[in-house]
Design a protein around this motif. Structure first.
Motif, PDB file in Angstrom:
ATOM      1  N   LEU A  24      -7.655   1.534   4.146  1.00 12.71           N
ATOM      2  CA  LEU A  24      -7.491   2.232   2.877  1.00 12.71           C
ATOM      3  C   LEU A  24      -8.291   3.521   2.870  1.00 12.71           C
ATOM      4  O   LEU A  24      -9.369   3.601   3.469  1.00 12.71           O
ATOM      5  CB  LEU A  24      -7.956   1.339   1.724  1.00 12.71           C
ATOM      6  CG  LEU A  24      -7.198   0.030   1.525  1.00 12.71           C
ATOM      7  CD1 LEU A  24      -7.850  -0.792   0.413  1.00 12.71           C
ATOM      8  CD2 LEU A  24      -5.736   0.286   1.206  1.00 12.71           C
ATOM      9  N   ASP A  49      -4.916   6.204  -1.897  1.00 15.92           N
ATOM     10  CA  ASP A  49      -4.000   5.093  -1.673  1.00 15.92           C
ATOM     11  C   ASP A  49      -3.836   4.264  -2.945  1.00 15.92           C
ATOM     12  O   ASP A  49      -4.765   4.132  -3.747  1.00 15.92           O
ATOM     13  CB  ASP A  49      -4.506   4.189  -0.550  1.00 15.92           C
ATOM     14  CG  ASP A  49      -4.303   4.799   0.829  1.00 15.92           C
ATOM     15  OD1 ASP A  49      -3.555   5.794   0.928  1.00 15.92           O
ATOM     16  OD2 ASP A  49      -4.885   4.284   1.801  1.00 15.92           O
ATOM     17  N   VAL A 106       0.866  -1.180   0.000  1.00  8.19           N
ATOM     18  CA  VAL A 106       0.000   0.000   0.000  1.00  8.19           C
ATOM     19  C   VAL A 106       0.899   1.225   0.000  1.00  8.19           C
ATOM     20  O   VAL A 106       1.702   1.415   0.916  1.00  8.19           O
ATOM     21  CB  VAL A 106      -0.939   0.026   1.223  1.00  8.19           C
ATOM     22  CG1 VAL A 106      -1.797   1.296   1.209  1.00  8.19           C
ATOM     23  CG2 VAL A 106      -1.841  -1.207   1.232  1.00  8.19           C
TER      24      VAL A 106
END
Length: 352
Positions: free
Chosen positions: A327, A331, A273
């Protein structure tokens, strides 16, 4: 109007693909906005395999609306468009139902026209309307360790609807409804991730003995099990709602036939991520192997060609990090499984 998506050629079957204007509403995929191009995917490593194999993609040509099916090489440079050169259906689900002999297809491919993967293709999910998407919860030993849970004795299944499917480069929408409005203390949505090996069923089957179960598999792809934890956990277990929002099941970009994956129980699996590694495990850490999952499910229901089984996600999901890390719009989620490829999905505001 032209928007581009750049996908760097790599070992995992990806190619440099771009979007050009096309009517995609019938496939439930939003065309990217002008100038909203995604950055190149960084390959894990390179190789020298150039001839297309049984690694299947669905795509749309620039300015066209017809879905097409092709085999691509492992480095993503070359392709054979099956839907124009054979009797193969241009739809992956129907192609699986046709039950082509892969050995014969590979042998015939030596005499088919091999072309470069052009820069004007719109990449679609490798299968966009599976009849069933069935997931299994807590199926990795490292997940049990992370959650301080006992290893389950039997698999626990859940479902996702096929309207949640989106492509390997498509955006994940951070739906406002993902935040439970009754939970006033939550300031943000709690959207979680989980990279999973996805099994694509190849034959209609029921009451399958475990030793015969792998014969029911067509191939494998990558999936992200995106989950709205607000609905999945905090409101008493609304798992179906929390997992089935639109765009909450990225797939792709290729379906790799099982003949190209000699040991599916020994593939590394990773999630990043924003460039930070979140998951790093191996499918050998699965508690219930694929044959067990197919055997168990087929005792209760008929599995059909194109059905997808999500085999669980390893440790490292956002909900169980300390502190929790979910999230949010902006992102960039990268998912990768050895031999199967890599996905790159951006999380966006639902109204972007």
């Amino acid at each position: 109007m032209k928007a581009a998506v750049s996908l760097l050629r790599n070992h995992f079957g990806f190619a440099r693909l771009h979007v050009k204007s096309a009517s995609l509403e019938k496939y439930r995929f939003d065309p990217l906005r002008r100038g909203h191009a995604l950055e190149a995917i960084i390959p894990s490593y390179q190789n020298e395999y150039y001839h297309p194999k049984c690694r299947f993609i669905q795509y749309i040509r620039a300015g066209d609306t017809c879905k097409r099916l092709a085999m691509v090489s492992e480095n993503g440079c070359k392709m054979i468009e099956l839907s124009s050169m054979t009797c193969a259906s241009p739809d992956m689900l129907q192609f699986i139902q046709q039950r082509y002999c892969m050995e014969s297809l590979l042998e015939s491919s030596q005499f088919m026209e091999v072309t470069d993967v052009l820069n004007d293709l719109r990449l679609l999910p490798p299968i966009d309307a599976p009849g069933k998407i069935i997931g299994v919860a807590t199926n990795y030993y490292d997940t049990c360790e992370e959650r301080k849970q006992k290893v389950p004795k039997n698999p626990e299944f859940f479902v996702k609807f096929n309207t949640s499917v989106t492509g390997a480069l498509d955006n994940i929408r951070a739906h406002h409804i993902a935040k439970a409005s009754s939970l006033q203390y939550l300031s943000d949505t709690r959207i979680d991730y989980g990279c999973q090996l996805a099994v694509v069923i190849g034959t209609k089957c029921r009451n399958v003995p475990r030793p015969s179960a792998m014969g029911c598999v067509f191939g494998y792809t990558i999936a992200q099990d995106i989950t709205a934890r607000d609905w999945n956990v905090l409101l008493g277990g609304q798992t179906l709602l929390g997992k089935s929002l639109d765009t909450f099941c990225p797939l792709g970009s290729v379906i790799v036939h099982k003949s190209h994956v000699p040991d599916v129980n020994n593939l590394w699996i990773k999630t990043h991520v924003n460039g930070e590694e979140r998951q790093n495990s191996n499918t050998r850490n699965m508690i219930f192997k694929i044959d067990t999952l197919i055997h168990q499910l087929s005792q209760f229901m008929t599995l059909c060609p194109g059905d997808i089984i999500l085999t669980g996600t390893p440790a490292g999901i956002g909900a169980h990090r300390s502190p929790s890390c979910f999230l949010k719009p902006g992102d960039l989620l990268e998912s990768e499984i050895q031999k199967l490829g890599k996905m790159r999905n951006k999380v966006i505001n639902p109204y972007a």
